[in-house]
Enzyme design. Structure first.
Site, PDB file in Angstrom:
ATOM      1  N   ASP A 172      20.368   6.729 -44.072  1.00 19.17           N
ATOM      2  CA  ASP A 172      20.382   7.108 -42.666  1.00 19.17           C
ATOM      3  C   ASP A 172      19.096   7.880 -42.423  1.00 19.17           C
ATOM      4  N   THR A 187      -9.818  -0.907 -34.773  1.00 21.88           N
ATOM      5  CA  THR A 187      -8.923  -1.805 -34.037  1.00 21.88           C
ATOM      6  C   THR A 187      -9.319  -3.255 -34.294  1.00 21.88           C
ATOM      7  N   SER A 201       2.528  -6.734 -37.226  1.00 19.58           N
ATOM      8  CA  SER A 201       2.192  -6.954 -38.627  1.00 19.58           C
ATOM      9  C   SER A 201       3.391  -7.407 -39.441  1.00 19.58           C
ATOM     10  N   HIS A 248      -4.761  11.208 -24.619  1.00 19.44           N
ATOM     11  CA  HIS A 248      -5.332  10.071 -25.321  1.00 19.44           C
ATOM     12  C   HIS A 248      -4.548   9.711 -26.576  1.00 19.44           C
ATOM     13  N   ARG A 256      -7.741   3.266  -7.239  1.00 17.93           N
ATOM     14  CA  ARG A 256      -6.318   3.228  -7.545  1.00 17.93           C
ATOM     15  C   ARG A 256      -5.597   4.305  -6.736  1.00 17.93           C
ATOM     16  N   HIS A 316     -13.181  10.897 -22.574  1.00 15.02           N
ATOM     17  CA  HIS A 316     -13.636   9.647 -21.931  1.00 15.02           C
ATOM     18  C   HIS A 316     -12.850   9.371 -20.652  1.00 15.02           C
ATOM     19  N   HIS A 317     -11.796  10.140 -20.422  1.00 17.52           N
ATOM     20  CA  HIS A 317     -11.104  10.013 -19.139  1.00 17.52           C
ATOM     21  C   HIS A 317     -11.768  10.881 -18.078  1.00 17.52           C
ATOM     22  N   LYS A 331      -7.870  -4.540 -37.395  1.00 12.14           N
ATOM     23  CA  LYS A 331      -6.489  -4.970 -37.260  1.00 12.14           C
ATOM     24  C   LYS A 331      -6.416  -6.379 -36.690  1.00 12.14           C
ATOM     25  N   TYR A 362      -2.192   5.983 -27.998  1.00 10.64           N
ATOM     26  CA  TYR A 362      -2.059   5.348 -29.312  1.00 10.64           C
ATOM     27  C   TYR A 362      -0.649   5.475 -29.840  1.00 10.64           C
ATOM     28  N   SER A 388      12.655  16.717 -27.315  1.00 10.15           N
ATOM     29  CA  SER A 388      13.281  15.529 -27.876  1.00 10.15           C
ATOM     30  C   SER A 388      12.316  14.773 -28.784  1.00 10.15           C
ATOM     31  N   SER A 389      11.089  14.571 -28.311  1.00  5.33           N
ATOM     32  CA  SER A 389      10.130  13.805 -29.110  1.00  5.33           C
ATOM     33  C   SER A 389       9.789  14.508 -30.405  1.00  5.33           C
ATOM     34  N   GLU A 436      -1.590  10.085 -26.948  1.00  3.64           N
ATOM     35  CA  GLU A 436      -0.374   9.492 -26.393  1.00  3.64           C
ATOM     36  C   GLU A 436      -0.515   7.978 -26.236  1.00  3.64           C
ATOM     37  N   TRP A 485       0.731  10.363 -12.731  1.00  8.14           N
ATOM     38  CA  TRP A 485       1.364  10.691 -14.015  1.00  8.14           C
ATOM     39  C   TRP A 485       0.475  11.633 -14.806  1.00  8.14           C
ATOM     40  N   HIS A 523       6.559   5.924 -11.401  1.00  5.86           N
ATOM     41  CA  HIS A 523       6.407   4.688 -12.173  1.00  5.86           C
ATOM     42  C   HIS A 523       5.704   4.978 -13.491  1.00  5.86           C
TER      43      HIS A 523
HETATM   44  C1  HEA Z   1       4.148   1.252 -20.262  1.00  8.98           C
HETATM   45  C2  HEA Z   1       3.817   1.527 -19.143  1.00  8.98           C
HETATM   46  C3  HEA Z   1       3.790   0.667 -17.918  1.00  8.98           C
HETATM   47  C4  HEA Z   1       4.420  -0.518 -17.627  1.00  8.98           C
HETATM   48  C5  HEA Z   1       5.352  -1.327 -18.487  1.00  8.98           C
HETATM   49  C6  HEA Z   1       4.013  -0.861 -16.290  1.00  8.98           C
HETATM   50  C7  HEA Z   1       4.464  -2.001 -15.609  1.00  8.98           C
HETATM   51  C8  HEA Z   1       4.011  -2.391 -14.351  1.00  8.98           C
HETATM   52  N1  HEA Z   1       3.115  -1.718 -13.559  1.00  8.98           N
HETATM   53 FE1  HEA Z   1       2.290   0.090 -13.990  1.00  8.98          FE
HETATM   54  N2  HEA Z   1       1.466   1.882 -14.389  1.00  8.98           N
HETATM   55  C9  HEA Z   1       1.597   2.601 -15.552  1.00  8.98           C
HETATM   56  C10 HEA Z   1       2.285   2.199 -16.685  1.00  8.98           C
HETATM   57  C11 HEA Z   1       3.028   1.039 -16.766  1.00  8.98           C
HETATM   58  N3  HEA Z   1       3.169   0.093 -15.792  1.00  8.98           N
HETATM   59  C12 HEA Z   1       0.898   3.848 -15.461  1.00  8.98           C
HETATM   60  C13 HEA Z   1       0.788   4.915 -16.547  1.00  8.98           C
HETATM   61  C14 HEA Z   1       0.318   3.871 -14.193  1.00  8.98           C
HETATM   62  C15 HEA Z   1      -0.557   4.962 -13.583  1.00  8.98           C
HETATM   63  C16 HEA Z   1       0.241   5.816 -12.680  1.00  8.98           C
HETATM   64  C17 HEA Z   1      -0.635   6.777 -11.951  1.00  8.98           C
HETATM   65  O1  HEA Z   1      -1.613   6.356 -11.339  1.00  8.98           O
HETATM   66  O2  HEA Z   1      -0.344   7.967 -12.034  1.00  8.98           O
HETATM   67  C18 HEA Z   1       0.685   2.629 -13.538  1.00  8.98           C
HETATM   68  C19 HEA Z   1       0.283   2.267 -12.262  1.00  8.98           C
HETATM   69  C20 HEA Z   1       0.520   1.019 -11.691  1.00  8.98           C
HETATM   70  C21 HEA Z   1      -0.109   0.555 -10.508  1.00  8.98           C
HETATM   71  C22 HEA Z   1      -1.171   1.290  -9.713  1.00  8.98           C
HETATM   72  C23 HEA Z   1      -0.522   2.136  -8.709  1.00  8.98           C
HETATM   73  C24 HEA Z   1      -1.536   2.934  -7.955  1.00  8.98           C
HETATM   74  O3  HEA Z   1      -2.629   3.182  -8.460  1.00  8.98           O
HETATM   75  O4  HEA Z   1      -1.184   3.320  -6.836  1.00  8.98           O
HETATM   76  C25 HEA Z   1       0.398  -0.696 -10.251  1.00  8.98           C
HETATM   77  C26 HEA Z   1       0.015  -1.535  -9.116  1.00  8.98           C
HETATM   78  O5  HEA Z   1       0.083  -2.696  -9.157  1.00  8.98           O
HETATM   79  C27 HEA Z   1       1.343  -0.988 -11.292  1.00  8.98           C
HETATM   80  C28 HEA Z   1       2.075  -2.156 -11.389  1.00  8.98           C
HETATM   81  C29 HEA Z   1       2.926  -2.447 -12.448  1.00  8.98           C
HETATM   82  C30 HEA Z   1       3.735  -3.649 -12.502  1.00  8.98           C
HETATM   83  C31 HEA Z   1       3.810  -4.698 -11.447  1.00  8.98           C
HETATM   84  C32 HEA Z   1       4.406  -3.595 -13.689  1.00  8.98           C
HETATM   85  C33 HEA Z   1       5.409  -4.617 -14.176  1.00  8.98           C
HETATM   86  O6  HEA Z   1       5.205  -4.880 -15.536  1.00  8.98           O
HETATM   87  C34 HEA Z   1       6.780  -4.129 -13.918  1.00  8.98           C
HETATM   88  C35 HEA Z   1       7.796  -5.190 -14.180  1.00  8.98           C
HETATM   89  C36 HEA Z   1       8.958  -5.002 -13.276  1.00  8.98           C
HETATM   90  C37 HEA Z   1      10.172  -4.828 -13.695  1.00  8.98           C
HETATM   91  C38 HEA Z   1      10.510  -4.779 -15.121  1.00  8.98           C
HETATM   92  C39 HEA Z   1      11.249  -4.628 -12.703  1.00  8.98           C
HETATM   93  C40 HEA Z   1      12.499  -5.309 -13.052  1.00  8.98           C
HETATM   94  C41 HEA Z   1      13.539  -4.860 -12.104  1.00  8.98           C
HETATM   95  C42 HEA Z   1      14.215  -5.680 -11.300  1.00  8.98           C
HETATM   96  C43 HEA Z   1      13.985  -7.123 -11.278  1.00  8.98           C
HETATM   97  C44 HEA Z   1      15.187  -5.109 -10.397  1.00  8.98           C
HETATM   98  C45 HEA Z   1      16.496  -5.103 -11.040  1.00  8.98           C
HETATM   99  C46 HEA Z   1      17.171  -3.935 -10.553  1.00  8.98           C
HETATM  100  C47 HEA Z   1      18.284  -3.404 -11.077  1.00  8.98           C
HETATM  101  C48 HEA Z   1      19.021  -4.039 -12.172  1.00  8.98           C
HETATM  102  C49 HEA Z   1      18.736  -2.090 -10.575  1.00  8.98           C
HETATM  103  N4  HEA Z   1       1.397   0.066 -12.162  1.00  8.98           N
HETATM  104  C1  HEA Z   2      -1.577   1.518 -25.255  1.00  9.66           C
HETATM  105  C2  HEA Z   2      -2.385   2.129 -24.533  1.00  9.66           C
HETATM  106  C3  HEA Z   2      -3.886   2.102 -24.609  1.00  9.66           C
HETATM  107  C4  HEA Z   2      -4.751   1.630 -25.586  1.00  9.66           C
HETATM  108  C5  HEA Z   2      -4.412   1.007 -26.912  1.00  9.66           C
HETATM  109  C6  HEA Z   2      -6.078   1.875 -25.087  1.00  9.66           C
HETATM  110  C7  HEA Z   2      -7.224   1.554 -25.809  1.00  9.66           C
HETATM  111  C8  HEA Z   2      -8.508   1.914 -25.414  1.00  9.66           C
HETATM  112  N1  HEA Z   2      -8.868   2.520 -24.229  1.00  9.66           N
HETATM  113 FE1  HEA Z   2      -7.607   3.000 -22.730  1.00  9.66          FE
HETATM  114  N2  HEA Z   2      -6.343   3.744 -21.334  1.00  9.66           N
HETATM  115  C9  HEA Z   2      -4.973   3.700 -21.363  1.00  9.66           C
HETATM  116  C10 HEA Z   2      -4.198   3.159 -22.367  1.00  9.66           C
HETATM  117  C11 HEA Z   2      -4.705   2.602 -23.538  1.00  9.66           C
HETATM  118  N3  HEA Z   2      -6.023   2.449 -23.845  1.00  9.66           N
HETATM  119  C12 HEA Z   2      -4.408   4.295 -20.180  1.00  9.66           C
HETATM  120  C13 HEA Z   2      -2.930   4.430 -19.867  1.00  9.66           C
HETATM  121  C14 HEA Z   2      -5.493   4.705 -19.408  1.00  9.66           C
HETATM  122  C15 HEA Z   2      -5.496   5.333 -18.018  1.00  9.66           C
HETATM  123  C16 HEA Z   2      -4.905   6.661 -17.918  1.00  9.66           C
HETATM  124  C17 HEA Z   2      -4.935   7.103 -16.479  1.00  9.66           C
HETATM  125  O1  HEA Z   2      -6.006   7.512 -16.011  1.00  9.66           O
HETATM  126  O2  HEA Z   2      -3.880   7.003 -15.806  1.00  9.66           O
HETATM  127  C18 HEA Z   2      -6.689   4.363 -20.168  1.00  9.66           C
HETATM  128  C19 HEA Z   2      -7.975   4.652 -19.740  1.00  9.66           C
HETATM  129  C20 HEA Z   2      -9.097   4.497 -20.527  1.00  9.66           C
HETATM  130  C21 HEA Z   2     -10.375   5.056 -20.207  1.00  9.66           C
HETATM  131  C22 HEA Z   2     -10.715   5.922 -18.987  1.00  9.66           C
HETATM  132  C23 HEA Z   2     -11.072   5.103 -17.834  1.00  9.66           C
HETATM  133  C24 HEA Z   2     -11.282   5.900 -16.616  1.00  9.66           C
HETATM  134  O3  HEA Z   2     -10.337   6.507 -16.108  1.00  9.66           O
HETATM  135  O4  HEA Z   2     -12.430   5.935 -16.159  1.00  9.66           O
HETATM  136  C25 HEA Z   2     -11.241   4.675 -21.202  1.00  9.66           C
HETATM  137  C26 HEA Z   2     -12.665   5.047 -21.260  1.00  9.66           C
HETATM  138  O5  HEA Z   2     -13.269   5.065 -22.245  1.00  9.66           O
HETATM  139  C27 HEA Z   2     -10.465   3.895 -22.152  1.00  9.66           C
HETATM  140  C28 HEA Z   2     -10.976   3.342 -23.321  1.00  9.66           C
HETATM  141  C29 HEA Z   2     -10.201   2.722 -24.287  1.00  9.66           C
HETATM  142  C30 HEA Z   2     -10.752   2.197 -25.537  1.00  9.66           C
HETATM  143  C31 HEA Z   2     -12.180   2.185 -25.960  1.00  9.66           C
HETATM  144  C32 HEA Z   2      -9.681   1.696 -26.243  1.00  9.66           C
HETATM  145  C33 HEA Z   2      -9.742   1.091 -27.618  1.00  9.66           C
HETATM  146  O6  HEA Z   2      -8.735   1.596 -28.445  1.00  9.66           O
HETATM  147  C34 HEA Z   2      -9.661  -0.404 -27.587  1.00  9.66           C
HETATM  148  C35 HEA Z   2     -10.051  -1.011 -28.899  1.00  9.66           C
HETATM  149  C36 HEA Z   2      -9.821  -2.493 -28.974  1.00  9.66           C
HETATM  150  C37 HEA Z   2     -10.769  -3.453 -28.916  1.00  9.66           C
HETATM  151  C38 HEA Z   2     -12.190  -3.131 -28.686  1.00  9.66           C
HETATM  152  C39 HEA Z   2     -10.417  -4.905 -28.991  1.00  9.66           C
HETATM  153  C40 HEA Z   2     -10.276  -5.499 -30.366  1.00  9.66           C
HETATM  154  C41 HEA Z   2     -11.485  -5.354 -31.201  1.00  9.66           C
HETATM  155  C42 HEA Z   2     -12.203  -6.394 -31.688  1.00  9.66           C
HETATM  156  C43 HEA Z   2     -11.850  -7.813 -31.412  1.00  9.66           C
HETATM  157  C44 HEA Z   2     -13.351  -6.070 -32.584  1.00  9.66           C
HETATM  158  C45 HEA Z   2     -14.690  -6.412 -32.115  1.00  9.66           C
HETATM  159  C46 HEA Z   2     -15.091  -5.631 -30.942  1.00  9.66           C
HETATM  160  C47 HEA Z   2     -16.291  -5.062 -30.756  1.00  9.66           C
HETATM  161  C48 HEA Z   2     -17.289  -4.781 -31.785  1.00  9.66           C
HETATM  162  C49 HEA Z   2     -16.627  -4.651 -29.368  1.00  9.66           C
HETATM  163  N4  HEA Z   2      -9.172   3.802 -21.712  1.00  9.66           N
HETATM  164 CU   LIG Z   3      -7.998   7.472 -23.664  1.00 14.34          CU
END
Ligand code: HEA
Ligand code: HEA
Ligand SMILES: [Cu+2]
Ligand code: CUA
Lengths: 534, 301, 380
Positions: free
Chosen positions: A108, A331, A271, A256, A453, A305-306, A334, A260, A172-173, A258, A144, A79
């Protein structure tokens, strides 16, 4: 490598697409390739979403009812991988393909054949990745983030294919991003300076830079795994002088930035949309550009921080905490800019605007929980719980995914020449909005209450909110079939769209007819720069 | 910059069958390789994987050959404007940047294990009675010839010195950077003999480097007990120098192709992108070697 | 509906909704915990939480006000203002100040957490797939207490065949016991893959990393039983390796430890001494009947193909080293698990000797517990 070829014998170079299926296989047209990327991404979204629904169905109640723990882990892993690499990233590349040339007045992409190559690697890579689920020993089951040594010494044999699939995605990327960077740097219409480019182009320029910088590092880390597994090296094995934590450092140096990569283009989309529907120009263009650049810069220096719980020395821990907290500042700039743009505008709320506004609100919630996670001592309690899951789904689903939906609704009339059904669009929005919050908001609670989790079964005190979350997930998931329906209906029967489509829209792409002709801006003098920015 | 250029009218490319074959080729290559590695590990005797690998490699190589030939052909047909050529220049530069980051990952791993991990394993910063450590007898020093767990990672007898072959290799590569520049001068002066001569010498130096590296590896395996499985010192040594060697191989091949093209008279002072790209790549490979020489050989032994 | 039917429906319903049965510690927030540090962490958490809420509320109210008032349908005309350096500086500086204000208490707490100081009791915590091994370190090896702590919840509860009881998935056979008001240091490490030892009430979460040892410490001030879980994906049974710590008064701890040390001394003596063949066979039969016969059957014939026979074929009549290896380490991917965590060296030596010499197997060899112990402690 490839080039824009002058077809000397062709006087009228505005020839249309080839016919049949092969059009899509052989195409070098940025619009065709954009379309391919977008459909591919949607297919992966459904696949990854289906895996998510398996997860949520198993977690509907405590106890094991549907799947075995071993399979559950494969679902979680696939997933995450499919959503990140198969759904979100290709969707943004698809948008870049469609929009960047149209926005900067280029004919293009700079290297069109390589562009096609970048795309067609992906179906092969993901077929190989998905097929591991049917292999002996099962598919990847190490999350993942594939931490060693679970992904090396303890991995199923299919990990080898996983590694090569990641290599393919990386190739590819990188090629795709080189194409974007070169297009932006080299093919802008005469007179368009960098600081006149639409923000979507800016955010993609920076995203592409991030991709070129970190995808090779990901390739490096999987290569180290490959060597440890098959050639007896000791990168991640203390017995040979290596360290499992080395894996995490290298992975998160990629990982990390990634995250962003998955949000910067979203910032660009929002925007573009908010000024259009507020009928007011973006509040601070320059500060948006600087904020985006700062975020990109900071993203390279905060990776650990992870890893707050791995036992880093205190100094390291403090440094990574401070650096991470800093990201809130650009952020915030923005977010405040978007709000200031809306302020005293003249707003209407068509579907793209609804998604964009929901993006700003829900992304901010996700960002604020990210800020909480960045506080290292508190993260000791949050790390690897559903609080983290809630955080990243808030930034990814109503963040990245909503921005992609907003973009599709916004530019669909330009792509297809037809308007989508506004009522259905709004219905889709509200279903998604409710669904997303019902799914992911309760996960904050169960996370704080202590649910780890990546577990297939949980203690009884987490039962109620898990049930709510599962119901929400099905609601949200099935609403996306409505999205599919809306897009198809729009292509087939929508009413004709005008060139400008939206009253408040500015930018080069709105100066050309809808649907956009197969070839645009073949002559530089076709570009009317006055329309470039609003 | 796009702005100050003169603009020819843009034209659009036609469809191409090349990318899909290249995709298929690269897919078969990695799929075959994966299959082969897995069967080897499982001890299964099957040649399926290696066949797929071979076919994939051939498809990929053939496609790329046609692809590059086509690009060269198009260039000769004067289809490319200056602006399009700049796209290639940018493209190559960003590709080299991605390679820099790839090496960066491995250099980063080297520094991390050397300055943190090995001392930790040797007990530094550990406030635990040493018999509760995993490896009570292990001394964390670099170059790390004795490993913490010698049953799985036997360790080396002696580290690789920097004098001898590595020094020779450094001289070879540095010289080759000069010779390729001289070739470039020849090109700029329109002096084809000078171009071809220096370029041929560069290719020769590249090949000499590779031969020396093979000899060095033989020496490491046979006399120093330094192998891939000798623990992290061997791991980093072979991974970094090995990846570099692979890049030298690719670079030499590129220069060789350019040599043939130069002999055919493909290049003019203002139209020599292929040659320049190969030369940049060569300089990049050279710089990486200097890093290796410093961090792996001199400071590492 | 008659009574019987009614109760059947009820049972069916309650099976469907096991969640409605027990609501232990129902909660939506972090626990305050029972140590000074955990309370500091809780306060910090609440502080940043409220800061975030306030920021969120401010930003969203402005947005919502604007959405309600500045809409075209109400005749709003777009203003034309943009790029205001003053306000842009303001909204950069103010967040920085807020962040600094948050960073100060965070730094204090973190520094305190890292100050492992001088501990009275050192306990090695070792993660193993999928259980915890605790060792109370002692300079005198005869007094070293060491035991395995693994999940107690029975399979039929997990498979939803019976009602789930309190502490479902959070119960272990052997709890870690520590005294209150005493500085206890945990040396966290792993014997296989990554794990993380997490006790929410102590605010301790430390990754267990094979080959490395990391410290964590605590001073608990309230007696009680504290439950947590493994918090790092460690394979198939990651969800099934709870952590349970019982904090007790010092006196109770001392008696508990003394009795454990006595047990340890006995084990040490048995392992240390030279066993005769007969002693090994007697002990081996007992262990075999208790542990192995579930699969390989009393008569050693197994239930092929699922469970191989050990009579006259295979490893039981093959080289000693291989035989010992499969019992110690199990075979990945089969039901044959690793027994080195579950049986002590004497038991393993005995059962292996037994298998080689029972049911007509006539290898006429034996192995001493001491040798097995050496192999176990070098981690093979
Ligand atoms: C962009 C990234 C993204 C997106 C969009 C989502 C979308 C969703 N995620 Fe995501 N999720 C991750 C990124 C994302 N996740 C990542 C990185 C992890 C961590 C993995 C890890 O721990 O390693 C995670 C882990 C994660 C967990 C924790 C699992 C665990 O720790 O064991 C859960 C649990 O609730 C969850 C739930 C969901 C749900 C309900 C959605 C929903 O938004 C999904 C919406 C559902 C659909 C869009 C399905 C539509 C399909 C149909 C209706 C069927 C039709 C079928 C055909 C046509 C064939 N996700
Ligand atoms: C699109 C993806 C995305 C984005 C944008 C962010 C944004 C941020 N993330 Fe997140 N993060 C993930 C995707 C993302 N993260 C994923 C996938 C994981 C889990 C990976 C895994 O373990 O599987 C993760 C996990 C993760 C962790 C690790 C947690 C753990 O495993 O223990 C931490 C810890 O610092 C963190 C921090 C942050 C912070 C500080 C930001 C900041 O960029 C956020 C900044 C934004 C704001 C703060 C809000 C707007 C600001 C204001 C309104 C201004 C005023 C605010 C103040 C002065 C406070 N993230
Ligand atoms: Cu991070
Ligand atoms: Cu042990 Cu998870």
């Amino acid at each position: 490598m490839s080039a824009i070829i002058e077809e000397h014998h062709h006087d009228d170079h505005h020839h249309g697409p080839a016919k049949g299926l092969m059009r899509w296989v052989f195409t070098t047209n940025h619009k065709d390739i954009g379309t391919l990327y977008l459909w591919f991404s949607f297919a992966m979204f459904l696949l990854g979403g289906t895996f998510a629904l398996v997860i949520r169905a198993e977690l509907f109640q405590p106890g094991l009812q549907l799947v075995e723990p071993a399979f559950f882990n494969q679902m979680t892993t696939m997933h995450g991988l499919i959503m990140v690499f198969g759904a979100v990233m290709p969707a943004f590349v698809g948008l870049a393909n469609w929009l960047v040339p149209m926005m900067i007045g280029a004919p293009d992409m700079a290297l069109p054949r390589m562009n096609n190559y970048s795309f067609w690697i992906l179906p092969f890579a993901f077929t190989m990745l998905a097929s591991t689920l049917f292999m002996e020993g099962g598919g990847p089951n190490f999350g993942w983030t594939f931490y060693a040594p679970l992904s090396t010494d303890f991995a199923p044999p299919s990990v080898t294919y996983f590694i090569f699939a990641v290599h393919l995605m990386g190739i590819s990327s990188i090629m795709g991003s080189i194409n974007v960077v070169v297009t932006i740097l080299n093919l802008r219409a005469p007179g368009m300076t960098l600081m006149q480019m639409p923000l979507f182009v800016w955010t993609w320029l920076i995203t592409a830079y991030l991709l070129i910088a970190v995808m090779p590092v990901l390739a490096g880390v999987v290569t180290m795994m490959l060597m440890d597994i098959h050639f007896g090296t000791a990168f991640f094995n203390a017995g040979g002088g290596g360290d499992p934590v080395l894996f995490q450092h290298v992975f998160w140096f990629f990982g990390h930035p990634e995250v962003y990569i998955m949000i910067l283009p979203a910032f660009g989309v929002v925007s573009a949309i908010i000024p259009t529907f507020a009928r007011k120009r973006l509040f601070g263009y320059a500060s948006m550009v600087y904020a985006t650049s700062s975020i990109a810069f900071l993203s390279f220096i905060v990776w650990a921080h992870h890893m707050f719980t791995v036992g880093m020395p205190l100094a390291g821990e403090l440094y990574f905490m401070y650096a991470t907290m800093l990201i809130a500042v650009p952020t915030g700039v923005k977010v405040f800019n978007w709000v200031a743009t809306m302020w005293q505008g003249s707003m209407t709320f068509e579907t793209p605007m609804l998604f964009a506004i929901a993006f700003v609100i829900l992304f901010t919630i996700g960002g604020l929980s990210g800020l909480m996670l960045s506080i290292a001592p508190a993260d000791f309690q949050y790390q690897d719980t559903y609080f983290v899951v809630a955080h990243f789904h808030y930034v990814l689903v109503p963040g990245s995914i909503f921005s992609i939906m907003a973009a599709v609704y916004y530019w669909l009339p330009k792509w297809t020449g037809n308007m989508y059904d506004e009522t259905l669009g709004k219905t889709h929005f509200w279903l998604s909005f409710v669904g997303v919050n019902v799914t992911f908001f309760p996960q904050h609670f169960i996370g704080l209450a202590g649910m780890p989790r990546r577990i297939p079964d949980y203690a009884l005190q987490f039962a109620d909110y898990n049930m709510v979350s599962s119901v929400g997930a099905f609601l949200f998931g099935f609403s996306q079939l409505l999205f599919l329906f809306i897009v198809i209906k729009c292509i087939k029967t929508g009413k004709k769209a005008t060139a400008q489509v939206w009253e408040g829209a500015h930018g080069l792409e709105w100066t050309i007819p809808s649907p956009a002709p197969y070839h645009t801006f073949s002559h530089p003098d076709e570009v009317d720069l006055k329309e470039a920015h609003g | 910059m796009a702005n100050d250029a003169t603009y020819e009218s843009y034209y659009v490319p036609t469809d191409s069958k090349l990318p899909i074959f290249a995709s298929l080729g690269i897919f078969l290559t990695v799929f075959g390789m994966g299959n082969m590695l897995n069967e080897m590990k499982a001890g299964v005797d099957s040649s399926f994987g290696s066949w797929v690998l071979l076919i994939g490699g051939l498809v990929l190589a053939a496609t790329l050959f046609v692809w590059f030939s086509k690009v060269i052909e198009e260039n000769h047909a004067k289809l490319y404007s200056d602006q399009m050529n700049r796209s290639y220049v940018w493209g190559m530069s960003w590709f080299i940047f991605s390679e820099v980051m790839f090496f960066g990952a491995f250099f980063g791993a080297l520094f991390y294990v050397r300055f943190f991990v090995v001392p930790w394993l040797g007990g530094e910063g550990n406030r635990v009675p040493s018999d509760y450590l995993f490896y009570p007898d292990f001394v964390g020093a670099w170059p790390m010839v004795d490993t913490p767990d010698p049953t799985r990672f036997p360790g080396a007898i002696e580290p690789m010195g920097w004098y001898g072959l590595p020094l020779v290799n450094t001289l070879l590569l540095v010289t080759s950077s000069f010779t390729v520049t001289l070739a470039h001068h020849g090109l700029n002066e329109g002096n084809r003999r000078k171009l071809v001569g220096w370029l041929a010498l560069t290719v020769g130096l590249g090949i000499a480097f590779l031969i020396c590296q093979v000899l060095e590896y033989q020496h490491a395996y046979a006399e120093l007990g330094l192998t891939l499985t000798a623990g992290i010192y061997g791991t980093t040594f072979f991974m970094l120098t090995g990846f570099h060697g692979a890049h030298v191989t690719l670079g030499t091949f590129m220069l060789l192709v350019m040599l043939f093209r130069a002999m055919k008279g493909h290049f003019k002072p203002d139209d020599c992108f292929g040659f320049e790209a190969a030369a940049w790549y060569w300089h990049f490979v050279d710089v990486v070697w200097l890093g290796l020489f410093l961090f792996i050989y001199i400071l590492g032994s | 509906m008659d009574k019987a039917k009614q109760s059947k429906v009820l049972v069916a319903l309650s099976l469907l909704l096991p969640s409605s049965v027990v609501h232990a510690d129902w909660s939506v927030n972090m626990r305050q915990g029972v140590t000074d540090i955990s309370r500091q962490v809780y306060d910090l958490h609440m502080l940043i939480f409220w800061v975030c809420v306030v920021i969120g509320v401010l930003v969203f109210s402005v947005m919502i006000y604007s959405m309600l008032v500045h809409r075209k349908s109400l005749g709003a005309v777009p203003a034309d203002f943009h790029d205001n350096t003053k306000i842009e500086i303001l909204w950069t500086i103010v967040p920085v100040i807020i962040l600094v204000a948050m960073a100060i208490p965070a730094t204090t707490t973190l520094t305190a957490m890292y100050d492992a100081g001088n501990s009275e009791i050192d306990i090695e915590v070792r993660g193993l797939q999928w259980k915890w091994q605790y060792t109370y370190l002692n300079d005198d090896p005869t007094k070293e207490v060491k035991f395995i702590s693994s999940l107690l919840t029975p399979q039929d509860e997990i498979k939803n065949e019976v009602l789930k009881r309190e502490h479902y998935l959070l119960d272990v056979d052997n709890e870690l016991v520590i005294p209150i008001n005493t500085r206890v240091r945990f040396l966290v490490t792993s014997g296989d893959t990554l794990h993380a030892w997490w006790v929410p009430d102590f605010a301790i979460k430390r990754d267990a990393i094979p080959g490395f040892v990391h410290e964590a410490w605590t001073v608990v001030d309230t007696p009680g039983t504290y439950r947590g879980q493994c918090a790092e994906l460690c394979g198939k049974e990651h969800g099934f390796m709870p952590v349970v710590v019982r904090a007790v008064e010092r006196a109770e701890y001392d008696t508990w430890l003394a009795s454990k040390q006595e047990e340890a001394r006995l084990v040490y003596e048995t392992v240390g001494k030279e066993w005769t063949q007969d002693e090994l066979m007697v002990k081996g039969e007992e262990v075999y009947g208790r542990v192995c016969s579930a699969c390989h059957q009393k008569n050693g014939q197994g239930l092929p193909p699922a469970f191989p026979s050990l009579v006259g074929q295979g490893l039981a009549v093959g080289p000693m080293a291989d035989h010992l290896d499969i019992v110690l380490n199990g075979k990945a991917g089969t039901a044959m698990q690793s027994f080195k965590g579950q049986l002590n060296a004497a038991e393993i030596a005995a059962v292996v000797t037994y298998e080689r010499n029972a049911w007509g197997n006539n290898m006429d060899d034996s192995i001493q517990p001491r040798e097995v112990n050496n192999m176990m402690s070098t981690g093979q």
